[in-house]
Design a protein around this motif. Structure first.
Motif, PDB file in Angstrom:
ATOM      1  N   THR A 119       0.790  -1.254   0.021  1.00  0.00           N
ATOM      2  CA  THR A 119      -0.007  -0.034  -0.059  1.00  0.00           C
ATOM      3  C   THR A 119       0.796   1.256   0.045  1.00  0.00           C
ATOM      4  O   THR A 119       0.502   2.255  -0.568  1.00  0.00           O
ATOM      5  CB  THR A 119      -1.123  -0.022   1.122  1.00  0.00           C
ATOM      6  N   SER A 120       1.954   1.352   0.660  1.00  0.00           N
ATOM      7  CA  SER A 120       2.813   2.369   0.836  1.00  0.00           C
ATOM      8  C   SER A 120       3.680   2.605  -0.437  1.00  0.00           C
ATOM      9  O   SER A 120       4.065   3.722  -0.584  1.00  0.00           O
ATOM     10  CB  SER A 120       3.863   2.344   1.985  1.00  0.00           C
ATOM     11  N   LEU A 121       3.439   1.592  -1.280  1.00  0.00           N
ATOM     12  CA  LEU A 121       4.423   1.743  -2.582  1.00  0.00           C
ATOM     13  C   LEU A 121       3.294   2.555  -3.325  1.00  0.00           C
ATOM     14  O   LEU A 121       3.595   3.188  -4.523  1.00  0.00           O
ATOM     15  CB  LEU A 121       4.951   0.443  -3.150  1.00  0.00           C
ATOM     16  N   ARG A 122       1.948   2.123  -3.428  1.00  0.00           N
ATOM     17  CA  ARG A 122       1.317   3.189  -4.310  1.00  0.00           C
ATOM     18  C   ARG A 122       0.705   4.459  -3.858  1.00  0.00           C
ATOM     19  O   ARG A 122       0.388   5.177  -4.842  1.00  0.00           O
ATOM     20  CB  ARG A 122      -0.026   1.989  -4.188  1.00  0.00           C
ATOM     21  N   ALA A 123       0.855   4.496  -2.642  1.00  0.00           N
ATOM     22  CA  ALA A 123       0.550   6.178  -2.093  1.00  0.00           C
ATOM     23  C   ALA A 123       1.181   6.281  -0.801  1.00  0.00           C
ATOM     24  O   ALA A 123       1.096   5.285   0.033  1.00  0.00           O
ATOM     25  CB  ALA A 123      -1.019   6.329  -2.283  1.00  0.00           C
ATOM     26  N   PRO A 124       1.386   7.561  -0.531  1.00  0.00           N
ATOM     27  CA  PRO A 124       2.014   7.660   1.132  1.00  0.00           C
ATOM     28  C   PRO A 124       0.957   7.163   2.067  1.00  0.00           C
ATOM     29  O   PRO A 124      -0.258   7.660   1.873  1.00  0.00           O
ATOM     30  CB  PRO A 124       2.098   9.233   1.141  1.00  0.00           C
ATOM     31  N   LEU A 125       1.149   6.843   3.101  1.00  0.00           N
ATOM     32  CA  LEU A 125       0.273   6.573   4.142  1.00  0.00           C
ATOM     33  C   LEU A 125      -0.105   7.600   4.979  1.00  0.00           C
ATOM     34  O   LEU A 125       0.914   8.291   5.281  1.00  0.00           O
ATOM     35  CB  LEU A 125       0.847   5.284   5.077  1.00  0.00           C
ATOM     36  N   ASN A 126      -1.331   7.787   5.442  1.00  0.00           N
ATOM     37  CA  ASN A 126      -1.727   8.763   6.483  1.00  0.00           C
ATOM     38  C   ASN A 126      -1.054   8.591   7.850  1.00  0.00           C
ATOM     39  O   ASN A 126      -0.530   7.402   7.974  1.00  0.00           O
ATOM     40  CB  ASN A 126      -3.107   8.988   6.556  1.00  0.00           C
ATOM     41  N   GLU A 127      -1.055   9.292   8.697  1.00  0.00           N
ATOM     42  CA  GLU A 127      -0.382   9.143  10.347  1.00  0.00           C
ATOM     43  C   GLU A 127      -0.977   7.819  10.723  1.00  0.00           C
ATOM     44  O   GLU A 127      -0.218   6.873  11.021  1.00  0.00           O
ATOM     45  CB  GLU A 127      -0.984  10.298  10.828  1.00  0.00           C
ATOM     46  N   ALA A 128      -2.174   7.609  10.712  1.00  0.00           N
ATOM     47  CA  ALA A 128      -2.760   6.287  11.327  1.00  0.00           C
ATOM     48  C   ALA A 128      -2.308   5.054  10.484  1.00  0.00           C
ATOM     49  O   ALA A 128      -1.888   4.051  11.087  1.00  0.00           O
ATOM     50  CB  ALA A 128      -4.225   6.195  11.172  1.00  0.00           C
ATOM     51  N   GLY A 129      -2.125   5.077   9.293  1.00  0.00           N
ATOM     52  CA  GLY A 129      -1.598   4.107   8.394  1.00  0.00           C
ATOM     53  C   GLY A 129       0.062   3.785   8.839  1.00  0.00           C
ATOM     54  O   GLY A 129       0.342   2.595   8.828  1.00  0.00           O
ATOM     55  N   MET A 130       0.479   4.855   8.731  1.00  0.00           N
ATOM     56  CA  MET A 130       1.788   4.695   9.133  1.00  0.00           C
ATOM     57  C   MET A 130       2.053   4.161  10.432  1.00  0.00           C
ATOM     58  O   MET A 130       3.096   3.355  10.703  1.00  0.00           O
ATOM     59  CB  MET A 130       2.641   6.125   8.852  1.00  0.00           C
TER      60      MET A 130
END
Length: 158
Positions: A119-130
């Motif tokens: 997922t992180s390769l497709r788009a930057p993760l938001n704070e909760a995702g990170m």
């Protein structure tokens, strides 16, 4: 027939050979049973073999992939219902509840780690995702990425 089998297994790693043999033994044993659960277990094993092969084709570290195989086979072996087996076969689906992420009963952390990585390769993760990505990384490896020392740091510490 043996030539075809030999050719198919020629380029397999030791981990892959172990996985294929374990899966084959389990499938043979399950075929002797009747009912919906053994059939669903066979389907889940086939899905697991396909999934781990796909992870390896994507370049995922073999040790991580083998851990997923072992954990999925344990879950499949312990499953008692078709619905449990369907849940085991499902992709990890972390759910955000407003305060953080939760996962299903049968979610394997190593597989969720792959999901977050992809997922992180497709788009930057938001704070909760990170935060979740880092938490799962810590669950799997026992440390955070920034805690990994370089060879130079290790030499300096000695």
């Amino acid at each position: 027939m043996l030539d075809k089998l030999s050719e198919a297994l020629k380029n397999k790693s030791p981990e892959e050979l172990v996985e294929l043999s374990e899966a084959a033994v389990a499938i043979v044993a399950l075929r002797k049973q009747s009912g919906a659960v053994p059939k669903a277990k066979i389907s889940a094993i086939k899905d697991t073999i396909w999934r781990v092969a796909n992870y390896r084709r994507q370049g995922i570290v073999s040790e991580l992939v083998h851990t997923i195989f072992v954990k999925r086979m344990q879950l499949i072996g312990n499953a008692g219902t078709v619905s449990e087996l369907k849940e085991i076969q499902a992709e990890p689906k972390p759910h955000y509840n407003g305060n953080g992420f939760s996962t299903g009963t049968f979610c394997i952390p190593e597989e969720e780690l792959i999901l977050w990585s992809q997922t992180s390769l497709r788009a930057p993760l938001n704070e909760a995702g990170m935060k979740r990505y880092l938490d799962v990384f810590h669950q799997v490896y026992g440390f955070h990425p920034w805690e990994l020392k370089t060879n130079q740091e290790k030499e300096e510490a000695e």
